[in-house]
Design a protein around this motif. Structure first.
Motif, PDB file in Angstrom:
ATOM      1  N   LEU A 284       0.821  -1.200   0.000  1.00 28.53           N
ATOM      2  CA  LEU A 284       0.000   0.000   0.000  1.00 28.53           C
ATOM      3  C   LEU A 284       0.862   1.260   0.000  1.00 28.53           C
ATOM      4  CD1 LEU A 284      -2.680  -1.105   2.603  1.00 28.53           C
ATOM      5  CD2 LEU A 284      -2.644  -1.489   0.125  1.00 28.53           C
ATOM      6  N   THR A 285       0.398   2.275  -0.720  1.00 29.21           N
ATOM      7  CA  THR A 285       1.116   3.545  -0.827  1.00 29.21           C
ATOM      8  C   THR A 285       0.199   4.692  -0.417  1.00 29.21           C
ATOM      9  OG1 THR A 285       0.483   4.083  -3.105  1.00 29.21           O
ATOM     10  CG2 THR A 285       2.326   2.530  -2.816  1.00 29.21           C
ATOM     11  N   ASN A 286       0.670   5.910  -0.636  1.00 28.55           N
ATOM     12  CA  ASN A 286      -0.132   7.093  -0.314  1.00 28.55           C
ATOM     13  C   ASN A 286      -1.450   7.123  -1.081  1.00 28.55           C
ATOM     14  OD1 ASN A 286       1.922   8.004   1.362  1.00 28.55           O
ATOM     15  ND2 ASN A 286       2.902   9.182  -0.258  1.00 28.55           N
ATOM     16  N   GLU A 287      -1.488   6.450  -2.211  1.00 31.29           N
ATOM     17  CA  GLU A 287      -2.682   6.480  -3.058  1.00 31.29           C
ATOM     18  C   GLU A 287      -3.925   5.984  -2.314  1.00 31.29           C
ATOM     19  OE1 GLU A 287      -5.165   7.182  -6.162  1.00 31.29           O
ATOM     20  OE2 GLU A 287      -3.084   7.837  -5.949  1.00 31.29           O
ATOM     21  N   CYS A 288      -3.755   5.031  -1.412  1.00 33.72           N
ATOM     22  CA  CYS A 288      -4.928   4.462  -0.728  1.00 33.72           C
ATOM     23  C   CYS A 288      -5.406   5.318   0.437  1.00 33.72           C
ATOM     24  CB  CYS A 288      -4.624   3.044  -0.238  1.00 33.72           C
ATOM     25  SG  CYS A 288      -3.533   2.973   1.209  1.00 33.72           S
ATOM     26  N   THR A 289      -4.573   6.223   0.934  1.00 36.95           N
ATOM     27  CA  THR A 289      -4.917   6.923   2.171  1.00 36.95           C
ATOM     28  C   THR A 289      -6.097   7.877   2.000  1.00 36.95           C
ATOM     29  OG1 THR A 289      -3.177   8.559   1.743  1.00 36.95           O
ATOM     30  CG2 THR A 289      -2.625   6.717   3.193  1.00 36.95           C
ATOM     31  N   LYS A 290      -6.267   8.443   0.815  1.00 34.41           N
ATOM     32  CA  LYS A 290      -7.421   9.323   0.613  1.00 34.41           C
ATOM     33  C   LYS A 290      -8.725   8.522   0.657  1.00 34.41           C
ATOM     34  CE  LYS A 290      -6.560   9.282  -4.396  1.00 34.41           C
ATOM     35  NZ  LYS A 290      -6.137  10.116  -5.543  1.00 34.41           N
ATOM     36  N   HIS A 291      -8.656   7.244   0.284  1.00 32.45           N
ATOM     37  CA  HIS A 291      -9.839   6.384   0.350  1.00 32.45           C
ATOM     38  C   HIS A 291     -10.138   5.995   1.800  1.00 32.45           C
ATOM     39  CE1 HIS A 291     -10.081   5.950  -4.036  1.00 32.45           C
ATOM     40  NE2 HIS A 291      -8.758   5.984  -4.000  1.00 32.45           N
ATOM     41  N   PHE A 292      -9.076   5.783   2.581  1.00 30.28           N
ATOM     42  CA  PHE A 292      -9.295   5.530   4.008  1.00 30.28           C
ATOM     43  C   PHE A 292      -9.863   6.774   4.695  1.00 30.28           C
ATOM     44  CE2 PHE A 292      -6.321   1.902   3.527  1.00 30.28           C
ATOM     45  CZ  PHE A 292      -7.102   0.945   4.147  1.00 30.28           C
ATOM     46  N   ALA A 293      -9.404   7.948   4.263  1.00 28.60           N
ATOM     47  CA  ALA A 293      -9.932   9.191   4.823  1.00 28.60           C
ATOM     48  C   ALA A 293     -11.436   9.303   4.552  1.00 28.60           C
ATOM     49  CB  ALA A 293      -9.201  10.387   4.227  1.00 28.60           C
ATOM     50  N   LYS A 294     -11.835   8.944   3.348  1.00 33.48           N
ATOM     51  CA  LYS A 294     -13.263   8.977   3.000  1.00 33.48           C
ATOM     52  C   LYS A 294     -14.059   8.008   3.875  1.00 33.48           C
ATOM     53  CE  LYS A 294     -16.419   8.336  -0.909  1.00 33.48           C
ATOM     54  NZ  LYS A 294     -16.526   7.987  -2.354  1.00 33.48           N
ATOM     55  N   LEU A 295     -13.488   6.816   4.096  1.00 33.74           N
ATOM     56  CA  LEU A 295     -14.140   5.827   4.953  1.00 33.74           C
ATOM     57  C   LEU A 295     -14.335   6.376   6.359  1.00 33.74           C
ATOM     58  CD1 LEU A 295     -14.834   2.583   5.216  1.00 33.74           C
ATOM     59  CD2 LEU A 295     -12.640   2.560   6.405  1.00 33.74           C
ATOM     60  N   LEU A 296     -13.294   6.986   6.922  1.00 35.98           N
ATOM     61  CA  LEU A 296     -13.360   7.506   8.288  1.00 35.98           C
ATOM     62  C   LEU A 296     -14.362   8.647   8.415  1.00 35.98           C
ATOM     63  CD1 LEU A 296      -9.543   7.448   9.071  1.00 35.98           C
ATOM     64  CD2 LEU A 296     -11.276   5.995  10.140  1.00 35.98           C
ATOM     65  N   LYS A 297     -14.499   9.428   7.365  1.00 37.45           N
ATOM     66  CA  LYS A 297     -15.470  10.520   7.385  1.00 37.45           C
ATOM     67  C   LYS A 297     -16.906   9.996   7.364  1.00 37.45           C
ATOM     68  CE  LYS A 297     -12.613  13.951   4.943  1.00 37.45           C
ATOM     69  NZ  LYS A 297     -12.475  14.737   3.686  1.00 37.45           N
ATOM     70  N   GLN A 298     -17.128   8.958   6.559  1.00 39.16           N
ATOM     71  CA  GLN A 298     -18.498   8.504   6.318  1.00 39.16           C
ATOM     72  C   GLN A 298     -18.969   7.423   7.283  1.00 39.16           C
ATOM     73  OE1 GLN A 298     -19.586   7.746   2.257  1.00 39.16           O
ATOM     74  NE2 GLN A 298     -18.313   9.382   1.465  1.00 39.16           N
ATOM     75  N   LYS A 299     -18.048   6.623   7.829  1.00 49.28           N
ATOM     76  CA  LYS A 299     -18.441   5.543   8.740  1.00 49.28           C
ATOM     77  C   LYS A 299     -18.121   5.938  10.178  1.00 49.28           C
ATOM     78  CE  LYS A 299     -18.112   1.171   8.190  1.00 49.28           C
ATOM     79  NZ  LYS A 299     -19.543   0.874   8.340  1.00 49.28           N
ATOM     80  N   GLN A 300     -19.113   6.450  10.870  1.00 48.93           N
ATOM     81  CA  GLN A 300     -18.895   6.918  12.229  1.00 48.93           C
ATOM     82  C   GLN A 300     -19.065   5.820  13.274  1.00 48.93           C
ATOM     83  OE1 GLN A 300     -17.556   9.816  13.045  1.00 48.93           O
ATOM     84  NE2 GLN A 300     -17.412  10.295  10.861  1.00 48.93           N
ATOM     85  N   ASN A 301     -18.879   4.562  12.815  1.00 53.54           N
ATOM     86  CA  ASN A 301     -18.802   3.433  13.757  1.00 53.54           C
ATOM     87  C   ASN A 301     -17.528   2.629  13.521  1.00 53.54           C
ATOM     88  OD1 ASN A 301     -19.463   2.261  11.288  1.00 53.54           O
ATOM     89  ND2 ASN A 301     -20.798   0.707  12.191  1.00 53.54           N
ATOM     90  N   PHE A 302     -16.588   3.191  12.732  1.00 54.03           N
ATOM     91  CA  PHE A 302     -15.365   2.455  12.407  1.00 54.03           C
ATOM     92  C   PHE A 302     -14.390   2.537  13.573  1.00 54.03           C
ATOM     93  CE2 PHE A 302     -11.593   1.210  10.025  1.00 54.03           C
ATOM     94  CZ  PHE A 302     -12.119   0.183   9.264  1.00 54.03           C
ATOM     95  N   LEU A 303     -13.828   1.374  13.986  1.00 57.12           N
ATOM     96  CA  LEU A 303     -13.085   1.291  15.244  1.00 57.12           C
ATOM     97  C   LEU A 303     -11.579   1.132  15.118  1.00 57.12           C
ATOM     98  CD1 LEU A 303     -15.473  -1.159  17.168  1.00 57.12           C
ATOM     99  CD2 LEU A 303     -15.443   1.347  17.262  1.00 57.12           C
TER     100      LEU A 303
END
Length: 277
Positions: A120-139
């Motif tokens: 994994l590289t920096n390319e995936c981190t913006k997708h993880f950022a989107k996940l963290l913004k939208q899923k407010q139950n992610f642990l």
């Protein structure tokens, strides 16, 4: 659990949905561990065919297999039946993970992922950022031993800033440096849920330690901070000590393998036992 994988493949080859439903109705587990089982894309297809009939979500552990990007694609149909998925050491790239995250955002039960030692590289981190913004139950998000730099940390910080649920963040063995540590510290200062943060072996020096001291000082939830094998000096540890004076929730700050002499380690250990060398 090779016998279980063999059974799953047999059910899949028969293409019998009723049999799959019956088999999963009798499976009552919270965690399904299938590590070192030679699971590749073909086995992932079979797993998805059967596991989508589970009565309730499970933690699916597929560490140390050969899942790859192709296997990720095959697992997508059963992702809604996973509250956690562990894919350490599976030769997965940004492409595969981005496809998984696109699906995972829409899966209410999906709360944890571990991806240690992939590609994994920096390319995936913006997708993880989107996940963290939208899923407010992610642990829990663990991305250790990949190829994430300060740019990736800054992108990830955009999501961390808006997360109201994340408890565990692991970035061990990347190269985020001081700037990356600063970005993460700023993003996490308002977190009321973060319990564990690992930035082991990330080229972090005393500038980064100063930023993380700000996180410690303001945190109401953090219990463990891992900074082993970085480049933190006596001055950097002093920043951390001053922050610890104002914090009662932190139980340990791990600092073994930094730029400290034996004498400095002995001195610092006496000042605050929460410092671990």
């Amino acid at each position: 659990m090779p016998e279980f994988v063999w059974l799953i493949k047999c059910i899949y080859e028969m293409q019998n949905s009723d049999l799959a439903k019956d088999a999963m109705a009798k499976l009552e587990v919270e965690h399904l561990k299938l590590t070192y089982c030679n699971i590749g894309p073909a086995e992932c297809t079979a797993l998805a065919f059967v596991l989508r009939h589970l009565k309730k979500p499970v933690g699916l552990q597929l560490d140390c297999n050969s899942v790859g990007d192709a296997g990720i694609e095959q697992l997508l149909p059963c992702l809604e039946k996973c509250h956690a998925i562990y894919l350490r050491n599976n030769n997965i790239s940004d492409e595969g993970i981005c496809r998984l995250l696109e699906k995972g955002i829409h899966c209410p039960s999906f709360q944890k992922i571990a991806l240690f030692n992939n590609n994994l590289t920096n390319e995936c981190t913006k997708h993880f950022a989107k996940l963290l913004k939208q899923k407010q139950n992610f642990l829990s998000l663990r991305l250790g031993n990949n190829h994430i730099t300060e740019e990736g940390a800054e992108q990830l910080a955009e999501g961390l800033r808006e997360s109201s649920s994340l408890q565990y963040l692991g970035l061990w063995g990347n190269k985020i440096g001081d700037k990356g540590a600063e970005a993460l510290a700023r993003a996490l200062q308002s977190s009321r849920t973060l319990v564990w943060l690992s930035l082991v072996d990330n080229n972090i020096g005393s500038v980064g330690a100063h930023a993380l001291a700000g996180l410690i000082q303001g945190s109401v939830s953090l219990e463990e901070l891992w900074l082993t094998n970085n480049h933190i000096t006596r001055q950097g540890v002093q920043y951390l000590l001053e922050a610890l004076e104002k914090n009662t929730t932190v139980k340990s700050v791990w600092l073994r393998g930094n730029k400290l002499s034996t004498e400095e380690v002995e001195e610092l250990t006496q000042i605050d036992r929460r410092l671990t060398f």
